[in-house]
Every structure is written in C-alpha cells, then in structure tokens.
Design an enzyme around this catalytic site. Sequence first.
Site, PDB file in Angstrom:
ATOM      1  N   HIS A  75      -6.558   5.013  -2.573  1.00 32.60           N
ATOM      2  CA  HIS A  75      -5.486   5.140  -1.565  1.00 32.60           C
ATOM      3  C   HIS A  75      -4.135   5.490  -2.193  1.00 32.60           C
ATOM      4  O   HIS A  75      -3.255   5.993  -1.513  1.00 32.60           O
ATOM      5  CB  HIS A  75      -5.256   3.805  -0.852  1.00 32.60           C
ATOM      6  CG  HIS A  75      -6.380   3.345  -0.009  1.00 32.60           C
ATOM      7  ND1 HIS A  75      -7.097   4.195   0.773  1.00 32.60           N
ATOM      8  CD2 HIS A  75      -6.889   2.108   0.216  1.00 32.60           C
ATOM      9  CE1 HIS A  75      -8.011   3.502   1.426  1.00 32.60           C
ATOM     10  NE2 HIS A  75      -7.909   2.237   1.102  1.00 32.60           N
ATOM     11  N   CYS A  97      -6.923   9.247  -5.289  1.00 31.93           N
ATOM     12  CA  CYS A  97      -7.685  10.469  -5.026  1.00 31.93           C
ATOM     13  C   CYS A  97      -6.758  11.694  -5.189  1.00 31.93           C
ATOM     14  O   CYS A  97      -5.624  11.679  -4.698  1.00 31.93           O
ATOM     15  CB  CYS A  97      -8.238  10.414  -3.605  1.00 31.93           C
ATOM     16  SG  CYS A  97      -9.117  11.915  -3.189  1.00 31.93           S
ATOM     17  N   HIS A 125      -1.697   1.464   7.239  1.00 34.33           N
ATOM     18  CA  HIS A 125      -2.760   1.789   6.282  1.00 34.33           C
ATOM     19  C   HIS A 125      -2.142   1.950   4.889  1.00 34.33           C
ATOM     20  O   HIS A 125      -1.101   2.598   4.738  1.00 34.33           O
ATOM     21  CB  HIS A 125      -3.462   3.087   6.710  1.00 34.33           C
ATOM     22  CG  HIS A 125      -4.727   3.336   5.968  1.00 34.33           C
ATOM     23  ND1 HIS A 125      -4.729   3.780   4.662  1.00 34.33           N
ATOM     24  CD2 HIS A 125      -6.027   3.169   6.318  1.00 34.33           C
ATOM     25  CE1 HIS A 125      -5.987   3.893   4.254  1.00 34.33           C
ATOM     26  NE2 HIS A 125      -6.791   3.525   5.245  1.00 34.33           N
ATOM     27  N   GLU A 127      -2.817   3.796   2.425  1.00 37.72           N
ATOM     28  CA  GLU A 127      -2.577   5.191   1.983  1.00 37.72           C
ATOM     29  C   GLU A 127      -1.252   5.706   2.556  1.00 37.72           C
ATOM     30  O   GLU A 127      -0.466   6.339   1.847  1.00 37.72           O
ATOM     31  CB  GLU A 127      -3.727   6.098   2.450  1.00 37.72           C
ATOM     32  CG  GLU A 127      -3.523   7.547   2.018  1.00 37.72           C
ATOM     33  CD  GLU A 127      -4.432   8.535   2.744  1.00 37.72           C
ATOM     34  OE1 GLU A 127      -5.630   8.256   2.907  1.00 37.72           O
ATOM     35  OE2 GLU A 127      -3.917   9.587   3.158  1.00 37.72           O
ATOM     36  N   THR A 165      -5.076  11.311   5.069  1.00 36.29           N
ATOM     37  CA  THR A 165      -6.258  12.150   4.801  1.00 36.29           C
ATOM     38  C   THR A 165      -7.391  11.943   5.812  1.00 36.29           C
ATOM     39  O   THR A 165      -8.168  12.854   6.057  1.00 36.29           O
ATOM     40  CB  THR A 165      -6.830  11.879   3.389  1.00 36.29           C
ATOM     41  OG1 THR A 165      -7.052  10.486   3.249  1.00 36.29           O
ATOM     42  CG2 THR A 165      -5.921  12.381   2.308  1.00 36.29           C
ATOM     43  N   SER A 222     -13.269   1.005   9.409  1.00 37.04           N
ATOM     44  CA  SER A 222     -13.159   1.740  10.672  1.00 37.04           C
ATOM     45  C   SER A 222     -14.000   3.014  10.643  1.00 37.04           C
ATOM     46  O   SER A 222     -14.548   3.415  11.658  1.00 37.04           O
ATOM     47  CB  SER A 222     -11.704   2.058  11.000  1.00 37.04           C
ATOM     48  OG  SER A 222     -11.132   2.788   9.962  1.00 37.04           O
ATOM     49  N   ASN A 223     -14.154   3.648   9.474  1.00 38.29           N
ATOM     50  CA  ASN A 223     -14.967   4.872   9.459  1.00 38.29           C
ATOM     51  C   ASN A 223     -16.446   4.540   9.671  1.00 38.29           C
ATOM     52  O   ASN A 223     -17.188   5.323  10.245  1.00 38.29           O
ATOM     53  CB  ASN A 223     -14.683   5.704   8.197  1.00 38.29           C
ATOM     54  CG  ASN A 223     -15.374   5.186   6.965  1.00 38.29           C
ATOM     55  OD1 ASN A 223     -16.533   5.485   6.734  1.00 38.29           O
ATOM     56  ND2 ASN A 223     -14.675   4.385   6.160  1.00 38.29           N
ATOM     57  N   SER A 265     -17.236   3.540   2.136  1.00 36.41           N
ATOM     58  CA  SER A 265     -17.096   2.514   1.095  1.00 36.41           C
ATOM     59  C   SER A 265     -18.407   1.754   0.858  1.00 36.41           C
ATOM     60  O   SER A 265     -18.399   0.657   0.306  1.00 36.41           O
ATOM     61  CB  SER A 265     -15.960   1.571   1.457  1.00 36.41           C
ATOM     62  OG  SER A 265     -16.072   1.164   2.792  1.00 36.41           O
TER      63      SER A 265
HETATM   64 FE1  F3S Z   1     -10.154  11.328  -1.192  1.00 35.26          FE
HETATM   65 FE2  F3S Z   1     -11.014  12.323   1.035  1.00 35.26          FE
HETATM   66 FE3  F3S Z   1     -12.164  10.235   0.035  1.00 35.26          FE
HETATM   67  S1  F3S Z   1      -8.926  12.056   0.445  1.00 35.26           S
HETATM   68  S2  F3S Z   1     -10.563   9.161  -1.056  1.00 35.26           S
HETATM   69  S3  F3S Z   1     -12.132  12.277  -0.875  1.00 35.26           S
HETATM   70  S4  F3S Z   1     -11.771  10.565   2.173  1.00 35.26           S
END
Ligand code: F3S
Length: 282
Positions: A75, A97, A125, A127, A165, A222-223, A265
């Site tokens: 994040h 990332c 969030h 991020e 993102t 949440s995803n 995750s």
């Molecule tokens: Fe990066 Fe996309 Fe995963 S921004 S952390 S590859 S959801």
Amino acid sequence: MNCKVGEHAGFCFGANRAVESLEDALKENKPIYTFGPILNNDILVESYRKRGVTVVEDVEEFDKLEKGKIIIRSHGVGRDIYEHLLATGFEIFDATCPFVKRIHRIVEKQSQLGDKIVVVGNPNHPEVMGIVGWADGDAYVVEKEEDIDKLNFEKSNKITLVSQTTFNRNKFQELVEIFEKRSYNIDVMNTICDATRVRQEEADALSKEADVMIVIGDKKSSNSRKLYDICKANCDQTFFIQTLEDIKGRLNVVSNLVGITAGASTPKYIIEEVQKYVRNDF
Ligand code: F3S
C-alpha cells in the site's frame, strides 16, 4: 471432483512481491518488522507472527525496538512516514507496489508545480492516506459526488486527478465526468490497476460455468467479498471461506465442475489445499 482454479485467483503482483520480500528477509538473522499488517489477511499475518515477524502500527514504536529490518507493505506510506522510517536507522525494504509508487511520484511532482491534487478513493484506506501524504500542501479525497460539492477550487486552478489503484473503473469515470461538467480544469491520470478487474471478470466467467463456486478470502477483505457477490449472482451454490476447514463437510452436492477463486490477499498454499481437497479427498 472436477475443479478449476482461476488463473488470477489470489495474490496480485504487488502482494506477491511484498510477501516474497518478507520471505527473503526471514532468511536473514535479524528482527523483522512490517509497518502495518503485510496484507489484509489475519491467517497470513498470524502465520508470520509465529515466525517472528512483528507488526508495528506507529513509527514512534521503533524507538523502543531492537534494530532490524522494516518492510513497507504494498500500500505504501506517505512522505513524512517514509522519512521517519529512514531516520530510525533500521534497514528498510520498500515493498510499495510500483503502480502505487508511480502515483506518489505524480502527486509529488504535480503538487510542487502548483496543481491542486484530487485522489479518487476511500479516504480511510491506507493506500489513499499514503498517496495524500506525498502532496506538497493539501490533497483532497473524493469518493462520491457530494465530496466534489465540498471542493471550493477556482475554475482557473489546475487539478491533477489520480485514483486509488483498486477503485471501481465505472465510478471513477462518473466522477471524472462530474468534474468535466462543472468545467474544472482537470488533468486525469488513470492510475487504476487492472489486477482487480481481471480477477473479477475471470470469477464472473468461471461462476457461470461451474455449478459450485468456492471463494477464498478474509472476511474483512472487501475485494474478496466483492468476488463472492459476483459469483453468488451467477451460481447459487457459492461458498465464502477463509481456510480449508470452513469447507470440509459442506460440499454435499453432486457437481460437474467446482470453480475456485480467491481474493488478492489469499496465500497460495490455502488455494492449493482447497483445490487438492476438492479434487482428491471429497
Ligand atoms: Fe499493485 Fe495492483 Fe496489487 S496496484 S498491489 S498490483 S492491486
């Protein structure tokens, strides 16, 4: 039982990189810390805690800790926190990332050039909090139309607009159109990452084909919840589980095809355990 696992189920590129860096760090003989939980998955975080990884939530805490290595999760963090971490004298591995890092660079540069910065995303969030933290001066977070109403920019202000993102692409477009309708001078940077969309589209297709679907993910993610909703709309027999234990004894249906998907995750080993169980043991 016949089963198919989505090719894009589980870790995205950024999550994979963060976990790999943690695995590498664990090979070194020193205290290992993550700044915040490495991923939004309690089981994974607990397994690393057992292997000696300490989760630190507040930079000040490092003053009291033995020197070691700090992993910054995918994040990312804001500039103040980043500089504070560097100043601890601990070794730092920045697993932000690269797609998030790119947003930090845009926000830093454009705010220095005098642009107003708008981040489309969830203000709570991590991020988004990190992105905001790279602006020189204020950055404004917009999640819905009412948030735009509260902005009191001059029409002459140049606005650089970026996105979290994982923000929904359609909602992002709707918000951009509102800015345009109100004649704001915006420069739109599309910083949405495709990993989420690709995983969701794949889950949608797989759940139309399968007569049983298993979605693996943390209940807080949440995803993962979103994947469950997509699959459930196509396939009535959709199970939302965190580990193999949650599905044992529940698959009492005759099925031609069991589809498996997993949130961003969810560790690979859990996906493999569930797949093996469905294929061989059930
Ligand atoms: Fe990066 Fe996309 Fe995963 S921004 S952390 S590859 S959801």
